[in-house]
Design a protein around this motif. Structure first.
Motif, PDB file in Angstrom:
ATOM      1  N   GLU A 170      20.281  17.855  87.429  1.00  0.00           N
ATOM      2  CA  GLU A 170      20.389  17.247  86.101  1.00  0.00           C
ATOM      3  C   GLU A 170      21.676  17.710  85.419  1.00  0.00           C
ATOM      4  O   GLU A 170      22.428  16.913  84.859  1.00  0.00           O
ATOM      5  CB  GLU A 170      19.167  17.651  85.265  1.00  0.00           C
ATOM      6  N   ARG A 171      21.939  19.027  85.526  1.00  0.00           N
ATOM      7  CA  ARG A 171      23.136  19.617  84.912  1.00  0.00           C
ATOM      8  C   ARG A 171      24.401  19.003  85.536  1.00  0.00           C
ATOM      9  O   ARG A 171      25.338  18.617  84.836  1.00  0.00           O
ATOM     10  CB  ARG A 171      23.075  21.127  85.182  1.00  0.00           C
ATOM     11  N   HIS A 212      24.861  15.497  84.407  1.00  0.00           N
ATOM     12  CA  HIS A 212      25.242  15.437  83.004  1.00  0.00           C
ATOM     13  C   HIS A 212      26.701  15.845  82.813  1.00  0.00           C
ATOM     14  O   HIS A 212      27.462  15.180  82.120  1.00  0.00           O
ATOM     15  CB  HIS A 212      24.325  16.353  82.187  1.00  0.00           C
ATOM     16  N   ASP A 213      27.046  16.995  83.456  1.00  0.00           N
ATOM     17  CA  ASP A 213      28.404  17.507  83.251  1.00  0.00           C
ATOM     18  C   ASP A 213      29.442  16.723  84.032  1.00  0.00           C
ATOM     19  O   ASP A 213      30.614  16.712  83.674  1.00  0.00           O
ATOM     20  CB  ASP A 213      28.481  18.977  83.686  1.00  0.00           C
ATOM     21  N   GLN A 236      28.251  11.706  84.561  1.00  0.00           N
ATOM     22  CA  GLN A 236      27.906  11.097  83.275  1.00  0.00           C
ATOM     23  C   GLN A 236      29.075  11.183  82.284  1.00  0.00           C
ATOM     24  O   GLN A 236      29.391  10.212  81.595  1.00  0.00           O
ATOM     25  CB  GLN A 236      26.692  11.819  82.707  1.00  0.00           C
ATOM     26  N   GLN A 237      29.723  12.357  82.248  1.00  0.00           N
ATOM     27  CA  GLN A 237      30.861  12.525  81.344  1.00  0.00           C
ATOM     28  C   GLN A 237      31.993  11.578  81.725  1.00  0.00           C
ATOM     29  O   GLN A 237      32.657  10.995  80.878  1.00  0.00           O
ATOM     30  CB  GLN A 237      31.351  13.974  81.362  1.00  0.00           C
ATOM     31  N   VAL A 269      31.127   8.146  80.568  1.00  0.00           N
ATOM     32  CA  VAL A 269      31.303   8.042  79.117  1.00  0.00           C
ATOM     33  C   VAL A 269      32.777   7.797  78.799  1.00  0.00           C
ATOM     34  O   VAL A 269      33.145   6.872  78.057  1.00  0.00           O
ATOM     35  CB  VAL A 269      30.810   9.322  78.417  1.00  0.00           C
ATOM     36  N   ALA A 270      33.616   8.645  79.423  1.00  0.00           N
ATOM     37  CA  ALA A 270      35.049   8.503  79.185  1.00  0.00           C
ATOM     38  C   ALA A 270      35.516   7.110  79.611  1.00  0.00           C
ATOM     39  O   ALA A 270      36.321   6.463  78.927  1.00  0.00           O
ATOM     40  CB  ALA A 270      35.797   9.579  79.970  1.00  0.00           C
ATOM     41  N   ALA A 273      33.760   4.322  79.693  1.00  0.00           N
ATOM     42  CA  ALA A 273      33.309   3.328  78.720  1.00  0.00           C
ATOM     43  C   ALA A 273      34.191   3.352  77.471  1.00  0.00           C
ATOM     44  O   ALA A 273      34.586   2.299  76.943  1.00  0.00           O
ATOM     45  CB  ALA A 273      31.854   3.609  78.347  1.00  0.00           C
ATOM     46  N   LEU A 274      34.509   4.602  77.027  1.00  0.00           N
ATOM     47  CA  LEU A 274      35.334   4.706  75.821  1.00  0.00           C
ATOM     48  C   LEU A 274      36.732   4.135  76.055  1.00  0.00           C
ATOM     49  O   LEU A 274      37.279   3.394  75.233  1.00  0.00           O
ATOM     50  CB  LEU A 274      35.418   6.164  75.377  1.00  0.00           C
ATOM     51  N   THR A 275      37.304   4.481  77.211  1.00  0.00           N
ATOM     52  CA  THR A 275      38.645   3.993  77.537  1.00  0.00           C
ATOM     53  C   THR A 275      38.657   2.466  77.590  1.00  0.00           C
ATOM     54  O   THR A 275      39.556   1.812  77.057  1.00  0.00           O
ATOM     55  CB  THR A 275      39.099   4.577  78.888  1.00  0.00           C
ATOM     56  N   ILE A 310      38.625   1.002  74.101  1.00  0.00           N
ATOM     57  CA  ILE A 310      39.929   0.987  73.428  1.00  0.00           C
ATOM     58  C   ILE A 310      40.797  -0.122  74.014  1.00  0.00           C
ATOM     59  O   ILE A 310      41.458  -0.881  73.295  1.00  0.00           O
ATOM     60  CB  ILE A 310      40.638   2.344  73.579  1.00  0.00           C
ATOM     61  N   LEU A 370      45.519   1.705  80.069  1.00  0.00           N
ATOM     62  CA  LEU A 370      44.182   2.255  79.823  1.00  0.00           C
ATOM     63  C   LEU A 370      43.200   1.819  80.912  1.00  0.00           C
ATOM     64  O   LEU A 370      42.355   2.590  81.366  1.00  0.00           O
ATOM     65  CB  LEU A 370      43.664   1.811  78.446  1.00  0.00           C
ATOM     66  N   GLU A 429      43.687   3.873  83.922  1.00  0.00           N
ATOM     67  CA  GLU A 429      43.078   5.182  83.673  1.00  0.00           C
ATOM     68  C   GLU A 429      41.559   5.104  83.903  1.00  0.00           C
ATOM     69  O   GLU A 429      40.954   5.989  84.517  1.00  0.00           O
ATOM     70  CB  GLU A 429      43.345   5.571  82.219  1.00  0.00           C
ATOM     71  N   HIS A 439      32.860  19.195  76.038  1.00  0.00           N
ATOM     72  CA  HIS A 439      33.659  18.588  77.117  1.00  0.00           C
ATOM     73  C   HIS A 439      35.017  18.159  76.585  1.00  0.00           C
ATOM     74  O   HIS A 439      35.092  17.238  75.764  1.00  0.00           O
ATOM     75  CB  HIS A 439      32.937  17.385  77.709  1.00  0.00           C
ATOM     76  N   SER A 499      37.297  16.419  77.936  1.00  0.00           N
ATOM     77  CA  SER A 499      37.640  15.027  78.242  1.00  0.00           C
ATOM     78  C   SER A 499      37.003  14.094  77.210  1.00  0.00           C
ATOM     79  O   SER A 499      37.610  13.122  76.774  1.00  0.00           O
ATOM     80  CB  SER A 499      37.176  14.657  79.653  1.00  0.00           C
ATOM     81  N   SER A 518      38.912  11.582  74.457  1.00  0.00           N
ATOM     82  CA  SER A 518      38.591  10.149  74.404  1.00  0.00           C
ATOM     83  C   SER A 518      38.112   9.777  73.004  1.00  0.00           C
ATOM     84  O   SER A 518      38.517   8.760  72.430  1.00  0.00           O
ATOM     85  CB  SER A 518      37.491   9.793  75.402  1.00  0.00           C
ATOM     86  N   ARG A 575      40.839   9.466  70.457  1.00  0.00           N
ATOM     87  CA  ARG A 575      41.587   8.207  70.550  1.00  0.00           C
ATOM     88  C   ARG A 575      40.779   7.054  69.950  1.00  0.00           C
ATOM     89  O   ARG A 575      41.278   6.239  69.185  1.00  0.00           O
ATOM     90  CB  ARG A 575      41.895   7.896  72.020  1.00  0.00           C
ATOM     91  N   VAL A 576      39.486   7.024  70.325  1.00  0.00           N
ATOM     92  CA  VAL A 576      38.640   5.920  69.862  1.00  0.00           C
ATOM     93  C   VAL A 576      38.522   5.923  68.339  1.00  0.00           C
ATOM     94  O   VAL A 576      38.660   4.896  67.685  1.00  0.00           O
ATOM     95  CB  VAL A 576      37.246   6.030  70.509  1.00  0.00           C
ATOM     96  N   SER A 613      25.279  11.911  75.480  1.00  0.00           N
ATOM     97  CA  SER A 613      25.349  10.950  76.588  1.00  0.00           C
ATOM     98  C   SER A 613      23.936  10.502  76.983  1.00  0.00           C
ATOM     99  O   SER A 613      23.754   9.633  77.802  1.00  0.00           O
ATOM    100  CB  SER A 613      26.085  11.563  77.772  1.00  0.00           C
ATOM    101  N   ARG A 614      22.959  11.166  76.394  1.00  0.00           N
ATOM    102  CA  ARG A 614      21.582  10.730  76.648  1.00  0.00           C
ATOM    103  C   ARG A 614      21.194   9.606  75.687  1.00  0.00           C
ATOM    104  O   ARG A 614      21.922   9.306  74.728  1.00  0.00           O
ATOM    105  CB  ARG A 614      20.622  11.893  76.465  1.00  0.00           C
ATOM    106  N   LYS A 642      27.245   8.246  73.463  1.00  0.00           N
ATOM    107  CA  LYS A 642      28.665   8.516  73.731  1.00  0.00           C
ATOM    108  C   LYS A 642      29.388   7.270  74.225  1.00  0.00           C
ATOM    109  O   LYS A 642      30.530   6.993  73.841  1.00  0.00           O
ATOM    110  CB  LYS A 642      28.799   9.648  74.752  1.00  0.00           C
ATOM    111  N   ALA A 643      28.696   6.519  75.095  1.00  0.00           N
ATOM    112  CA  ALA A 643      29.371   5.353  75.675  1.00  0.00           C
ATOM    113  C   ALA A 643      29.606   4.253  74.628  1.00  0.00           C
ATOM    114  O   ALA A 643      30.465   3.400  74.818  1.00  0.00           O
ATOM    115  CB  ALA A 643      28.553   4.815  76.843  1.00  0.00           C
ATOM    116  N   LEU A 674      30.498   4.867  71.486  1.00  0.00           N
ATOM    117  CA  LEU A 674      31.238   5.427  70.364  1.00  0.00           C
ATOM    118  C   LEU A 674      32.430   4.533  69.983  1.00  0.00           C
ATOM    119  O   LEU A 674      33.201   4.112  70.844  1.00  0.00           O
ATOM    120  CB  LEU A 674      31.732   6.838  70.730  1.00  0.00           C
TER     121      LEU A 674
END
Lengths: 608, 117
Positions: free
Chosen positions: A423-424, A427-428, A431-432, A435-436, A438-440, A443, A458, A461, B11, B13, B17, B20-21, B83-84, B104-105, B107
């Protein structure tokens, strides 16, 4: 009767004692019957022959029965020393003088024998000093008397006489009488103390000899006191006679003790068998122990069950662990399955091992005095062997259950820990990244109209991010269960593992055929964990992996040339592997001598 | 004037992100913090309008950090981020004093602005 320990030398010595005894009998008869001064002849002859031969013969029997004990020899020595007193009946001057000189020696030997009973060895420094003093008294005393005393005119000449001196003789005589009285009282006290300190089973053994012995020394003390008090001759004669009678009874008391022990042994074992038959209904380790404790008259008795190595709870290490007895590959446990240590010699406790059909079953831990009755303990052990074997199997089962329970609990902990780690990691890691990603992309979406070049950068990236996320997911999935192992088997999976290791790994001898999936999984993770440890701790330049099928087992070995000194108890990784293996009835061993590399060896039964 | 915001997440990273957002979405990012203690200190010292607060911080649970921040004099608005899925946390989000939750996704400046009172 046990003749264990009866060496040829001891057998020869016993035979020699027999001849010496016969010689003593013959000489006594000749000396007394031809003597001009010994009277009444028949009474003296009867006393000399009865006491001398009974001590000599009983001693021979006792020595043959227990060759390890000196008591038999000492008893025979009393008999022979008694015959030597017959020298004083000789008409020859020299023989007469020698006879008087050694005439008290038997008393010192009987004190020595009584205090040493049943082993023939004195227990303390005090006892040794006492016995040496008694010997000196019985040899030096008569010598001093002979130097200054002229015998009656109708006796043979005293060849040791230097100068007849009545006053000096009186002094020596008084000192000797005082010394003898002290010795007799001292011996009586020591014997009574010995009795008081004896454990209950010991007392049964000591009773006849100790009591007849104490009566003898007490009688002697009384007689000497009577002489000091100048009691009339008639009373003294009664004392002397009673004393002689008790003294003469010692060998018979000894034999009576043996006969009684034999009888009670038969009864004890008979009752034990009956009790064990009754106990079958409510079978249990406690009732078996009680039955043996009653049969052997030892309430402190305990039973230790033999747990052979390789059975449950046998350490997976190269040698049976635990401070328990002997290297025969096993250990003793109690009825609850807990390891127990057998008593050391000299601790007052002893043990007798019980075998059944040639295999060790149990050890009866008992009072050391029962070592004097090995036949009884062995007979009881033989009678209880089947019940002991049953209890042993029960104890083995309990060890097994405890082991399974502990390993089941650890396995659950391992599973929980693994899930938390996964799980850790998810998550670390992935998943991170997602997330990045999706955010990228968010933008980029905003900018695609206003600044298409920036948006393109972007998106690139974001693609890199997606690739990294995939890589991390792959790594994680491999850690859960590598697909290559499922699809292609152990060989290719181990090759992949070896190629990813940070040091050269040589793969030798992996079986080409597929093994049962749990076995392949366990073998794979043994190698994975071992190689991870090598990379982390071993400072090795090279590692070797061997997988072989031996007698229906997959044997996995990972060796490195690193610093060694790995402690299998220290890390959770190896412990987790051990549990994983024990779920398959497999075993893990770690050989890691300091400075000589580490070998991890797993044996996994290949029953599918 | 752009609203000021503080990002608290372990985190790096994600922090870059998010910066920037949020800057693209019209916020002025006045600071970043990587754990609960430094996040609380930054909220007190920098006095941002909004704190974007992650739930899984190395030294503390984000909900408790949110409670502490809300006890400051004239506290900032707190938006919980994770992120959950918000359903993983049950009533915790509503109970901690935060004004809302954003995945998070999802945001964006608009998503945060929509949650502010």
């Amino acid at each position: 009767m046990s003749a264990a320990g009866l060496t040829p030398a001891k057998r020869a010595a016993i035979t020699a004692i027999g001849f010496a005894g016969l010689l003593g009998v013959a000489w006594t008869i000749v000396a007394v019957l031809t003597s001009s001064h010994a009277s009444p002849e028949w009474l003296i002859l009867t006393l000399l022959l009865t006491i001398g031969s009974s001590f000599t013969a009983t001693g021979m029997y006792a020595w043959a029965r227990r060759p390890d004990s000196w008591f038999g020899l000492q008893l025979s020595a009393v008999g022979l020393a008694w015959f030597a007193t017959a020298l004083a009946a000789a008409d020859d001057d020299l023989l007469f003088t020698i006879g008087v000189l050694v005439g008290s020696l038997y008393a010192a030997v009987i004190v020595h024998a009584l205090l040493g009973f049943p082993t023939g060895r004195l227990r303390s420094r005090g006892e040794r000093v006492f016995v040496v003093s008694v010997y000196l008294l019985c040899v030096v005393g008569p010598l001093l008397m002979l130097l200054v005393t002229a015998p009656d005119p109708d006796l043979p000449r005293n060849v040791l006489l230097v100068d007849a001196n009545d006053r000096l003789a009186d002094v020596v005589d008084a000192v000797l009488r005082g010394g003898s009285l002290a010795a007799a009282v001292g011996a009586t006290i020591l014997l009574v103390l010995r009795w008081r300190r004896a454990t209950a089973p010991e007392r049964r053994l000591l009773a006849p000899v100790l009591w007849s012995g104490a009566a003898t020394t007490a009688g002697l003390a009384l007689s000497l006191t009577g002489q000091l008090l100048n009691l009339p001759g008639g009373v003294l004669n009664v004392f002397d006679f009673a004393g002689l009678f008790v003294f003469a009874s010692i060998p018979f008391a000894f034999v009576t003790g043996i006969v009684r022990a034999n009888l009670s042994r038969g009864q004890s074992v008979g009752r034990l068998v009956a009790r064990l038959g009754d106990a079958e209904a409510g079978r249990g380790a406690a009732s078996l122990r009680d039955a043996l404790a009653i049969a052997l008259h030892d309430r402190s008795l305990a039973i230790a069950y033999w747990m052979p190595a390789g059975g449950p709870g046998g350490s997976a290490g190269p040698a049976g662990a635990g401070g328990e007895r002997d290297g025969a590959g096993g250990r003793y446990v109690d009825a609850a399955g807990q390891p127990v240590a057998l008593p050391e010699p000299g601790s007052g406790r002893s043990f007798t091992e019980v075998e059944r059909e040639g295999r060790r079953v149990a050890a009866i831990v008992h009072d050391a005095s029962l070592d004097e009755e090995p036949e009884l303990v062995r007979a009881a052990g033989a009678a209880a062997a089947l019940a002991l074997e049953n209890e042993r199997l029960d104890a083995e089962l309990r060890v097994q259950i405890a082991e399974v329970r502990a390993s089941r609990k650890r396995l659950l902990e391992v599973v929980t820990r693994e899930r938390r780690r996964i799980e850790r990691d998810l998550h670390d890691g992935a998943q991170q990244r997602l997330v990045a990603l999706a955010l990228t992309l968010g933008i980029a979406e905003h900018q695609v109209a206003s600044d298409p070049e920036q948006a393109q950068a972007l998106i690139r990236e974001a693609r890199d991010e997606a690739r990294l996320a995939l890589e991390e997911l792959r790594e994680l999935a491999r850690g859960i269960h590598p697909a290559i192992l499922t699809d292609r088997g152990l060989g290719p999976a181990l090759e992949a593992l070896a190629s990813r290791a940070p040091l050269p790994v040589e793969l030798a001898d992996v079986p080409a055929e597929r093994l049962p999936p749990p076995v392949e999984g366990a073998a794979y993770f043994v190698v994975a964990e071992a190689l991870a440890n090598v990379a982390k701790y071993a400072a090795a330049s090279h590692a070797e992996v061997i997988v072989q099928r031996v007698n229906g087992h997959a044997v996995v070995e990972v060796r490195d040339d690193g610093v060694g000194g790995a402690d299998p108890e220290a890390g959770t990784g190896l412990r987790g592997l051990e549990d994983r293996l024990s779920a398959l009835d497999g075993r893990l061993a770690v050989f890691s001598p300091s400075g000589r590399g580490t070998t991890i060896r797993a044996e996994i039964p290949c029953t599918s | 004037m752009a609203r000021t915001i503080l990002i608290v997440d372990d985190h790096p990273s994600f922090r870059s992100s998010a910066r920037r957002v949020l800057e693209a979405g019209g916020f002025a990012v006045v600071g970043e913090a990587e754990d609960g203690a430094s996040g609380y200190a930054a909220a007190r010292d920098l006095r941002p309008d909004v704190v974007l607060l992650d739930v899984g911080l190395p030294d503390a649970d984000g909900f408790r950090v949110a409670g502490c921040i809300k006890e400051l004099a004239d506290p900032p608005d707190v938006v919980i981020v994770s992120s959950r899925d918000p359903s993983d946390f049950g009533p915790l989000v509503a109970g901690c004093g935060a004004c809302g939750f954003v995945a998070k996704a999802d945001l964006s400046g608009d998503a945060v602005a929509a949650l502010l009172p």
